[in-house]
Design a protein around this motif. Structure first.
Motif, short mmCIF file in Angstrom:
data_model
loop_
_atom_site.label_atom_id
_atom_site.label_comp_id
_atom_site.label_asym_id
_atom_site.label_seq_id
_atom_site.Cartn_x
_atom_site.Cartn_y
_atom_site.Cartn_z
N UNK A 194 167.12 21.22 102.90
CA UNK A 194 167.04 22.22 101.82
C UNK A 194 168.18 23.22 101.86
N UNK A 195 169.07 23.10 102.84
CA UNK A 195 170.14 24.08 102.99
C UNK A 195 171.17 24.01 101.87
N UNK A 196 171.31 22.85 101.26
CA UNK A 196 172.27 22.69 100.17
C UNK A 196 173.60 22.17 100.66
N UNK A 197 174.53 21.94 99.74
CA UNK A 197 175.83 21.36 100.10
C UNK A 197 176.62 22.24 101.07
N UNK A 198 177.30 21.58 101.98
CA UNK A 198 178.17 22.26 102.95
C UNK A 198 179.56 21.65 102.83
N UNK A 199 180.57 22.49 102.73
CA UNK A 199 181.94 21.98 102.60
C UNK A 199 182.46 21.40 103.90
N UNK A 200 182.21 22.11 105.01
CA UNK A 200 182.73 21.68 106.31
C UNK A 200 181.69 21.93 107.40
N UNK A 201 181.50 20.95 108.26
CA UNK A 201 180.74 21.13 109.49
C UNK A 201 181.76 21.23 110.63
N UNK A 202 181.68 22.30 111.40
CA UNK A 202 182.61 22.53 112.51
C UNK A 202 181.86 22.37 113.83
#
Length: 402
Positions: free
Chosen positions: A148-156
């Motif tokens: 439910x967090x929604x789209x993420x551009x980058x996971x680091x």
């Protein structure tokens, strides 16, 4: 078994038997990049400053401290950790200042920076362990379901230890369109778990990747790596400097204190906010994790030697990983921040805040902490807090009043 199988090297056989949570070893072009790295020598990655990566002192003495019943009680909250209840609703509107941080627990932070979303060290699993039935278990639930967090551009990812790189979490994110920025060698784990190679940005120290207008630079840290019993140091560890058109932030990953924080700050700072490891420290491993006083010193180094921006303490409160009391990192950090006159944020897990706005500063942990008396840092020497005078001894019961 065929005749050819008999001659397969024993190490290769062991590798083929290794279960998925242990990840994968770098090979081929990836391994060649590691061998060519200026930070790799004598078969291992080298720290910027020498560090003991194995616990020092007597193992028997440590075991007595760690497994003693009274000590185990103080290392866990005495009540229910107050997870923020309206995280998703609070995240629905964009940050008014252009920068918002949401601590999800331990080292997991969602950073919304200049219109982009960066998720640091996401660990949504119940245990930081290769086994579902053993290993440190969560002391509070995850504030929001990952789906439910929604789209993420980058996971680091800072490094490949289990409390920073979590198989179920990566598998869930592998089904999205996000890009993964990781230290050199860590991509081998992610590829095994279903992340497409073209979505990996695998960096050595001081290398930068750009994703959707955000620059992500892997910066040095003083730590180590490994997901198996035998540690080959073939994956790198890193801190991260992230910048957008208007804001700059820093995530320490896991690290011991070292003078290189000043260089990172000079090159990439000053920062609007830093996320600094201040928990899971011990005299048994002083070189690879920072105390809160060292974490505050690191923040100030990153800011050019003066109070600036906001410090968010991370790597505490979610898992029991060290002998210190559960609430000690937060209480010590609060004292260190006051002494240094440095703004620090103390959100509940899942509580978003904007470094340029009103900060969460309520010591919420005191209501759910076992009593902790006579904190050792309040008898500290002048250099325990940067620029500080000796702190007078004051007894503290964090379940009551100071």
């Amino acid at each position: 078994m065929t005749g050819a199988d008999y001659f397969v090297p024993f190490r290769t056989k062991l590798r083929s038997m290794r279960t998925e949570p242990f990840g994968a070893d770098p090979v081929g072009v990836r391994m060649q990049r590691i061998l060519n790295s200026p930070n790799f020598a004598d078969g291992v990655f080298q720290n910027p400053l020498g560090a003991r990566t194995r616990p020092s002192g007597s193992g028997l003495e440590f075991a007595k401290i760690y497994f003693q019943k009274e000590q185990r009680i103080r290392r866990a909250p005495a009540g229910t950790v107050p997870v923020h209840a309206t995280t998703l609703a609070d995240l629905a509107a964009p940050p008014a200042t252009g920068l918002r941080l949401t601590w999800m627990g331990h080292s997991s932070v969602l950073a919304e920076i200049d219109g982009r979303r960066v998720l640091f060290d996401p660990v949504w699993g119940e245990r930081c362990s290769p086994f579902p039935f053993a290993g440190p278990k969560r002391l509070h639930p995850v504030p929001v379901p990952l789906a439910t967090l929604g789209p993420v551009d980058v996971v680091v990812i800072s490094h490949d230890h289990y409390d920073h790189l979590d198989l179920p979490t990566i598998r869930a994110l592998a089904g999205t369109d996000t890009v993964f920025a990781v230290p050199l060698g860590v991509g081998a784990h992610l590829e095994r778990w279903g992340v497409a190679p073209d979505r990996l940005r695998e960096l050595d120290w001081n290398e930068t990747a750009k994703v959707n207008g955000i620059s992500l630079t892997a910066t040095p840290a003083r730590h180590f790596c490994g997901r198996g019993l035998r540690n080959n140091q073939h994956t790198l560890w890193a801190s991260w400097a992230v910048s957008g058109p208007e804001h700059r932030i820093y995530h320490s990953g896991d690290t011991g204190y070292f003078p290189g924080f000043r260089d990172i700050g000079a090159e990439h700072g000053p920062f609007d906010a830093t996320m600094i490891q201040i928990g899971a420290y011990s005299e048994y491993w002083p070189d690879i994790h920072m105390t809160p006083a060292e974490g505050m010193r690191a923040h100030l180094d990153l800011q050019g030697g003066r109070p600036h921006g906001v410090m968010l303490p991370i790597h505490w409160g979610t898992f029991n990983l060290a002998p210190h009391a559960w609430a000690e990192p937060a209480e010590w950090t609060k004292d260190a921040a006051e002494e240094a006159e440095q703004a620090a944020a103390f959100p509940r897990p899942g509580e978003p805040f904007e470094p340029g706005g009103t900060l969460p500063v309520d010591p919420w942990w005191r209501a759910v902490s076992a009593p902790m008396t006579a904190p050792q840092w309040r008898t500290a020497t002048p250099d325990a807090v940067p620029g500080g005078a000796p702190v007078a001894r004051r007894d503290l019961d964090v379940a009551g009043e100071r």
